[in-house]
Design a protein around this motif. Structure first.
Motif, PDB file in Angstrom:
ATOM      1  N   ILE A   1     -60.027   1.086  15.624  1.00  0.00           N
ATOM      2  CA  ILE A   1     -59.331  -0.188  15.840  1.00  0.00           C
ATOM      3  C   ILE A   1     -58.752  -0.698  14.533  1.00  0.00           C
ATOM      4  O   ILE A   1     -57.592  -1.120  14.460  1.00  0.00           O
TER       5      ILE A   1
ATOM      6  N   LYS B   1     -70.669 -15.043  12.554  1.00  0.00           N
ATOM      7  CA  LYS B   1     -71.461 -13.880  12.951  1.00  0.00           C
ATOM      8  C   LYS B   1     -70.876 -12.649  12.283  1.00  0.00           C
ATOM      9  O   LYS B   1     -69.734 -12.294  12.536  1.00  0.00           O
TER      10      LYS B   1
ATOM     11  N   THR C   1     -71.673  -9.326  12.375  1.00  0.00           N
ATOM     12  CA  THR C   1     -71.951  -7.980  12.862  1.00  0.00           C
ATOM     13  C   THR C   1     -70.654  -7.172  12.855  1.00  0.00           C
ATOM     14  O   THR C   1     -69.550  -7.726  12.831  1.00  0.00           O
ATOM     15  N   GLU C   2     -70.786  -5.858  12.896  1.00  0.00           N
ATOM     16  CA  GLU C   2     -69.599  -5.009  12.879  1.00  0.00           C
ATOM     17  C   GLU C   2     -68.674  -5.333  14.048  1.00  0.00           C
ATOM     18  O   GLU C   2     -67.450  -5.425  13.886  1.00  0.00           O
ATOM     19  N   THR C   3     -69.247  -5.520  15.241  1.00  0.00           N
ATOM     20  CA  THR C   3     -68.433  -5.814  16.421  1.00  0.00           C
ATOM     21  C   THR C   3     -67.698  -7.131  16.268  1.00  0.00           C
ATOM     22  O   THR C   3     -66.495  -7.230  16.552  1.00  0.00           O
ATOM     23  N   GLU C   4     -68.404  -8.176  15.812  1.00  0.00           N
ATOM     24  CA  GLU C   4     -67.778  -9.490  15.659  1.00  0.00           C
ATOM     25  C   GLU C   4     -66.663  -9.441  14.613  1.00  0.00           C
ATOM     26  O   GLU C   4     -65.593 -10.023  14.802  1.00  0.00           O
TER      27      GLU C   4
ATOM     28  N   VAL D   1     -64.829  -6.789  13.551  1.00  0.00           N
ATOM     29  CA  VAL D   1     -63.672  -6.021  14.003  1.00  0.00           C
ATOM     30  C   VAL D   1     -62.899  -6.788  15.079  1.00  0.00           C
ATOM     31  O   VAL D   1     -61.656  -6.807  15.073  1.00  0.00           O
ATOM     32  N   ASN D   2     -63.609  -7.423  16.002  1.00  0.00           N
ATOM     33  CA  ASN D   2     -62.929  -8.217  17.028  1.00  0.00           C
ATOM     34  C   ASN D   2     -62.141  -9.361  16.403  1.00  0.00           C
ATOM     35  O   ASN D   2     -61.036  -9.698  16.845  1.00  0.00           O
TER      36      ASN D   2
ATOM     37  N   ALA E   1     -66.952 -12.716  25.416  1.00  0.00           N
ATOM     38  CA  ALA E   1     -66.594 -11.480  24.716  1.00  0.00           C
ATOM     39  C   ALA E   1     -65.089 -11.235  24.780  1.00  0.00           C
ATOM     40  O   ALA E   1     -64.473 -10.826  23.795  1.00  0.00           O
TER      41      ALA E   1
ATOM     42  N   SER F   1     -63.254 -13.478  22.404  1.00  0.00           N
ATOM     43  CA  SER F   1     -63.427 -13.052  21.018  1.00  0.00           C
ATOM     44  C   SER F   1     -62.494 -11.907  20.664  1.00  0.00           C
ATOM     45  O   SER F   1     -62.263 -11.621  19.495  1.00  0.00           O
ATOM     46  N   MET F   2     -61.935 -11.236  21.701  1.00  0.00           N
ATOM     47  CA  MET F   2     -61.004 -10.138  21.483  1.00  0.00           C
ATOM     48  C   MET F   2     -59.551 -10.576  21.689  1.00  0.00           C
ATOM     49  O   MET F   2     -58.670  -9.772  21.950  1.00  0.00           O
TER      50      MET F   2
END
Length: 218
Positions: free
Chosen positions: A2, A75, A77-80, A82-83, A145, A148-149
């Motif tokens: 991404i 937050k 975290t990797e997911t947060e 990148v999003n 979610a 957030s994207m």
């Protein structure tokens, strides 16, 4: 993958302290994946002027900027992360429409799952138990979610015939408990036949009226 596809400049200012070394490493790794992503690090206690300028009070906050847009992230975290990069880099947003009016799970409810629950280990439900509300459960968590994207999430009702699906990038039909009216099914069929996208999550053994439409698409 991404991060590599980001095609707009994104500048990240992360306010760190000595215990946030893993997060610093994460941002450095992300910046190495794409030259359009740049990162600065500041300690809000050692650089209070920079923290005041960006209205940051605590370590652990990131400020993402891209083409005049700004987003704050707490937050890490990797997911947060990148999003957030994906969201800030996109100028346009897509609208996801949840079909409403048939007792579907509500994506805007923070109390999608609540019940009386005892403190016993066997998780019994009965008199004398306390009410437990699981916030951000189910569709509300899914909506959070999606937002957030960088998606706009909305509800649409076709029951009265006034609403249309024209503004929807994607129609989501999630767990209707009541059958749809022929006019609603016709509107959904026309929406799909026009080349638009739909995502169906249907419970077993509950007739919705959508079965012939879905059968046509295999």
């Amino acid at each position: 993958e991404i991060v590599k596809r980001i095609d707009k400049p994104v500048h990240i200012t992360f306010f760190r302290d000595p215990i946030l070394l893993e997060t610093v490493d994460l941002y450095e790794q992300i910046a190495q994946q794409n030259k359009l992503i740049t990162v600065d690090f500041f300690d809000p206690f050692l650089n209070p002027a920079q923290a005041r300028l960006m209205k940051v009070q605590f370590a652990g906050t990131a400020v993402l900027q891209s083409e005049g847009r700004e987003r704050r992230l707490d937050k890490q975290t990797e997911t947060e992360v990148v999003n957030a990069i994906l969201r800030i880099s996109r100028g346009a947003t897509q609208r996801l429409c949840f079909l409403d009016g048939h007792n579907e799970p509500d994506p805007f409810s923070l109390e999608s799952h609540d019940h009386m629950e005892s403190t016993a280990a066997d998780h019994k439900h009965g008199l004398g138990d306390k009410l437990v509300i699981h916030e951000q459960h189910g569709m509300a968590k899914a909506r959070d979610a999606l937002e957030s994207m960088n998606y706009i999430v909305d509800k649409v009702s076709l029951l009265k015939g006034g609403s249309t699906l024209d503004a929807c990038s994607l129609l989501l039909v999630v767990g209707p408990k009541i059958g749809l009216l022929p006019a609603e099914i016709g509107a959904i069929r026309a929406y799909i036949e026009a080349g638009n996208n739909a995502f169906f999550m249907l419970d077993p053994f509950i007739p919705t009226g959508l079965e012939p439409l879905l059968h046509d698409y295999g």
